[in-house]
Design an enzyme around this catalytic site. Structure first.
Site, short mmCIF file in Angstrom:
data_model
loop_
_atom_site.label_atom_id
_atom_site.label_comp_id
_atom_site.label_asym_id
_atom_site.label_seq_id
_atom_site.Cartn_x
_atom_site.Cartn_y
_atom_site.Cartn_z
N LYS A 190 -1.67 30.99 0.07
CA LYS A 190 -0.43 30.65 -0.65
C LYS A 190 -0.10 31.71 -1.69
CE LYS A 190 -1.83 25.98 0.16
NZ LYS A 190 -2.81 24.98 -0.30
N LYS B 93 -17.48 27.90 -6.35
CA LYS B 93 -16.20 28.61 -6.47
C LYS B 93 -16.20 29.51 -7.70
CE LYS B 93 -13.67 24.88 -4.14
NZ LYS B 93 -12.93 25.50 -3.02
N HIS C 114 -15.69 21.67 7.50
CA HIS C 114 -14.99 22.35 6.40
C HIS C 114 -15.90 22.90 5.33
CE1 HIS C 114 -10.84 21.11 7.43
NE2 HIS C 114 -11.45 20.09 7.98
N THR D 260 -7.46 28.05 1.20
CA THR D 260 -6.08 28.11 1.67
C THR D 260 -5.16 28.49 0.52
OG1 THR D 260 -6.05 25.72 1.40
CG2 THR D 260 -6.24 26.55 3.64
N LYS E 204 -8.15 25.63 -7.93
CA LYS E 204 -8.89 25.04 -6.81
C LYS E 204 -9.80 23.97 -7.38
CE LYS E 204 -10.32 29.30 -5.90
NZ LYS E 204 -9.99 29.35 -4.48
N ARG E 205 -10.43 23.16 -6.53
CA ARG E 205 -11.38 22.16 -7.05
C ARG E 205 -12.39 22.84 -7.96
NH1 ARG E 205 -14.83 20.33 -2.91
NH2 ARG E 205 -14.14 22.03 -1.57
C1 NBG Z 1 -12.46 22.69 1.98
C2 NBG Z 1 -13.15 24.04 1.83
C3 NBG Z 1 -12.12 25.16 1.85
C4 NBG Z 1 -11.24 25.01 3.08
C5 NBG Z 1 -10.67 23.61 3.16
C6 NBG Z 1 -9.84 23.40 4.38
C7 NBG Z 1 -13.28 20.49 1.41
C8 NBG Z 1 -14.39 19.52 1.55
N1 NBG Z 1 -13.44 21.64 2.04
O1 NBG Z 1 -12.77 26.40 1.88
O2 NBG Z 1 -13.86 24.07 0.63
O3 NBG Z 1 -10.20 25.94 3.03
O4 NBG Z 1 -11.70 22.67 3.17
O5 NBG Z 1 -10.53 23.74 5.54
O6 NBG Z 1 -12.26 20.24 0.75
#
Ligand code: NBG
Length: 749
Positions: free
Chosen positions: A600, A495, A309, A596, A489-490
């Site tokens: 959305k 990012k 990921h 993702t 997002k995180r």
């Molecule tokens: C995240 C990525 C995203 C991705 C998601 C699901 C983690 C460690 N990784 O880009 O940063 O969409 O995984 O695959 O949360």
């Protein structure tokens, strides 16, 4: 048809919210029993440290096809589902995209009728609850688990013996039903131990990291800035994997497997490296049953598949050997032999399981001992093959494949945006809920004035509702007529929330010099920072402080608002995303595996402003250049700049006056009289001295494209057309499509 009043034993109007909620739990549970679970010889075990499932009430009622009836019954008694939802606690079992993906996947697996379990841990206090105090993030335990009746999670009488950290633990398995849309159900199985003690938590999220019996499942991703914290992660990972391994073998044997044929009974998906121990643990359990180690290697490799990921090196876990000596000494001889086996076959240092510093590379175990390795968007998979994991790709070209992520449309449109969902269904029927490609039938409505007017009306309503929510929860006044520009997002430097902040500061300067935007803009940020990630927390502080500066300046406040949303989670996302006009997807190209949230937002009619990174590339291809705003350096350029060490932040800072003014504003008078000087100076220094994720080179292009997006917004009809195309083309990003591909290419259930 079940009626809620049969479960309350008194009129609904006289029942408390708690009684109603419990009645609904029982009703849903009976409904699930009536439908039954997806069963079959072979089953998928999706093992994941996170399952960010969100609240379940509406989602379950919709999936079971009883939402309408229950809503009416409640309304007749003067109650609403929305009120009961406020009462429900959101399970705190995940952090970000990886966990939300796992949640969308179990929904899709149930819906598609695949026998499948999610397997993970039952964290008592989840990740953490985020509060802002003096403009800073404070973390407190997220006590989502209400042990008692009012929980979707039930205790089972399944227990396993697990050896970890010198203890012999006895686990308990909990279950949450996963309702599929108009189909049978699946299960999420979460493991825990009975001796966990929440009283161990002292100050905020601090606790005694050494007390394994009491702390093992207190938190997801416990602070790993010291060794005790890192060891705890190893304990958790092994505990999760060892439970999974026993469950897998037990269920296969119960169905008649002799383990030599495990492949016919189980497909194991390893979600990132956290569940890697399932591989050596399965090998251990199989050899204990008399299977040779060599055959055990073959069996696990056929059974397991691994999903990557991220390309950030920090996320590819490597554990020092002595951690394993301490945590799971019985794993070491097995891992040593796996290491020797691989070393005997391949000499390339990069692909070794144990490196020269005696660190164990978890991803390397996964890649060697899985039959499939996948990335989560096309670009990401290509980068894995061409650079990040190239030496592995050279060895195993056939193992690598792409599975572009997806989201469940049941939750992210049907449940969270009834209004939009209704105007869509009125045009093209309801089949899109299960067959997402149907959305494409909406395309002709991109020229239908009536539809476009309704679409804008729905968006306006969602914005007004979200503005009211922000006022209620954070006391911040938001103008619903402003453009809602959203980045949620995180919080991570790659990012680039900081790039968005620099844009906002630049707009502030423009307004101050008399150049007002045509329409007010409200910038929303929703993000949690990992507790030990200093720069991420500094960025949050800068955003909050800048928001205060803006709101207290009467010249600027009517035109610009900046809101850092507190405790962003799934429930908030369900309110925020339907209200968004612009979707900010501005990671440094090559760094975002997929994203993702981008899917959305698109599904809810927001237009993307993004770099050509992750799944944005595929969004761009689907909607066409007219319906997305892209900017920034390409992933090739970025990869080259890193390889050549050619990036120099200071050079950009020095040579671009308006960038320099925006950056220096961070440590200017307005910020310093409200914020923390030390924090702001540190962030300023970090940017001009390093800017590791290259925000400066993309700054000008970003400003230009955001200006173009804001200008385009003013032609309301043309904008509504863009919204329609985005919605109509979102079908590809249904997690049903992703899961079907996993099943066709990887699991074979
Ligand atoms: C995240 C990525 C995203 C991705 C998601 C699901 C983690 C460690 N990784 O880009 O940063 O969409 O995984 O695959 O949360």
């Amino acid at each position: 048809m079940k009626k809620l009043c049969d479960y309350t034993q008194k009129p609904l109007s006289e029942s408390s919210d708690l009684e109603l909620f419990n009645a609904l739990l029982n009703l849903v549970s009976d409904e699930v029993k009536d439908r039954g679970y997806n069963e079959g010889k072979k089953k998928v075990y999706y093992i994941s440290a996170e399952f960010l499932i969100g609240k379940l009430l509406s989602n379950n009622l919709i999936n079971l096809g009883i939402y309408g009836e229950i809503k009416e019954e409640l309304e007749a008694a003067g109650k609403s589902i929305a009120e009961l939802e406020e009462f429900e606690h959101e399970p705190s079992l995940g952090n970000g995209g990886l966990g939300r993906l796992a949640a969308c996947f179990i929904d899709s697996m149930a819906t598609l009728g695949l026998p499948a379990d999610g397997v993970g841990l039952a964290y008592h206090c989840g990740l953490f609850k985020q509060n802002f105090v003096n403009g800073r993030q404070y973390e407190t335990p997220d006590y989502w688990l209400t042990w008692g009746t009012e929980s979707w999670m039930r205790r089972t009488d399944k227990h396993y013996d697990i050896e970890v950290g010198g203890y012999k633990l006895r686990s308990t398995m909990y279950e949450i039903d996963v309702t599929g849309y108009r189909s049978k159900c699946g299960r999420l199985r979460l493991f825990d131990i009975d001796s966990i003690d929440e009283r161990l938590i002292k100050n905020r999220i601090q606790f005694d990291k050494g007390d394994l019996l009491k702390n093992l499942t207190l938190f997801l991703y416990p602070d790993d800035s010291d060794e005790a914290g890192r060891l705890l992660r190893v304990y958790q990972e092994y505990f999760m994997s060892a439970n999974a391994a026993q469950l897998i073998l037990e269920e296969a044997e119960a169905k008649g497997s002799n383990i030599h044929d495990l492949y016919d009974y189980a497909a194991v998906q390893i979600n990132d490296t956290h569940p890697t121990f399932v591989i050596p643990e399965l090998i251990r359990l199989m050899t204990a049953r008399g299977i040779t180690e060599e055959e055990a290697y073959e069996i696990v490799t056929k059974v397991c598949a691994y999903t990557n990921h991220t390309i950030l090196a920090e996320a590819l876990e490597k554990w020092p050997r002595y951690y394993l000596e301490k945590a799971v000494p019985h794993m070491l001889p097995i891992i040593d032999r796996m290491n020797a086996y691989i070393a005997g076959k391949y000499s390339e240092p990069f692909v070794q399981i144990i490196d020269r510093d005696n660190k164990i590379h978890m991803a390397n175990i996964d890649i060697h001992f899985s039959h499939m390795v996948n990335g989560v968007a096309r670009l990401h998979t290509e980068i894995l093959k061409a650079s990040e994991l190239k030496p592995f790709y050279d060895i195993y070209p056939d193992k690598f494949h792409n599975k572009t992520n997806g989201i469940t449309f049941r939750r992210w449109l049907r449940a969270s945006n009834h209004e939009l969902s209704d105007i869509i269904s009125a045009r093209i029927g309801k089949d899109w809920i299960k067959d997402a490609d149907e959305l494409e039938k909406l395309l002709p409505y991109a020229d239908d004035d009536q539809f476009l007017t309704e679409l804008l009306e729905v968006k306006r309503g969602k914005k007004a509702a979200f503005a009211a929510y922000v006022k209620r929860h954070q006391g911040i006044e938001v103008n619903p007529e402003a453009v809602f520009d959203v980045q949620s997002k995180r919080l991570h430097e790659y990012k680039r929330q900081q790039l968005n902040l620099l844009w906002a500061i630049n707009l502030y300067h423009e307004i101050k010099s008399g150049h007002r935007p045509v329409r007010p803009v409200t910038l929303f940020f929703g993000a949690k920072a990992a507790p030990a990630y200093v720069t991420a927390k500094d960025i949050i502080h800068a955003i909050i402080t800048f928001g205060e500066v803006v709101r207290s300046d009467s010249e600027v406040a009517p035109w610009l608002n900046v809101v850092m949303l507190e405790n962003y989670n799934v429930s908030m996302a369900e309110k925020l995303i339907p209200a968004a006009d612009i979707s900010e997807q501005i990671s440094l190209a090559s760094k975002e595996a997929s994203g993702t949230g981008n899917m959305k937002f698109m599904l809810n009619g927001a237009v993307t402003l993004g770099t050509m990174d992750g799944a944005n590339v595929e969004i761009c291809e689907l909607v066409g250049e007219d319906n997305i705003f892209t900017f920034g350096k390409s992933s090739d350029e970025v990869i080259r700049a890193y390889a050549e060490h050619s990036y120099n932040a200071y050079h950009y800072y020095e040579s671009n006056p308006r960038l320099r003014a925006a950056v220096d504003f961070l440590v200017g008078h307005e910020m310093l009289c409200r914020g923390d000087e030390g924090v702001l100076r540190r962030l300023h220094g970090e940017l001009i001295g390093k800017d590791w994720f290259m925000t400066f080179p993309d700054f000008e292009d970003y400003c230009a494209k955001k200006a173009a997006a804001l200008a385009a917004y003013e032609d309301r009809r043309a904008w509504a057309k863009k919204m329609t195309v985005n919605i109509a083309k979102a079908g590809y990003f249904s997690s049903d499509r992703t899961i079907k591909q996993y099943n066709d290419d990887v699991w074979g259930v």
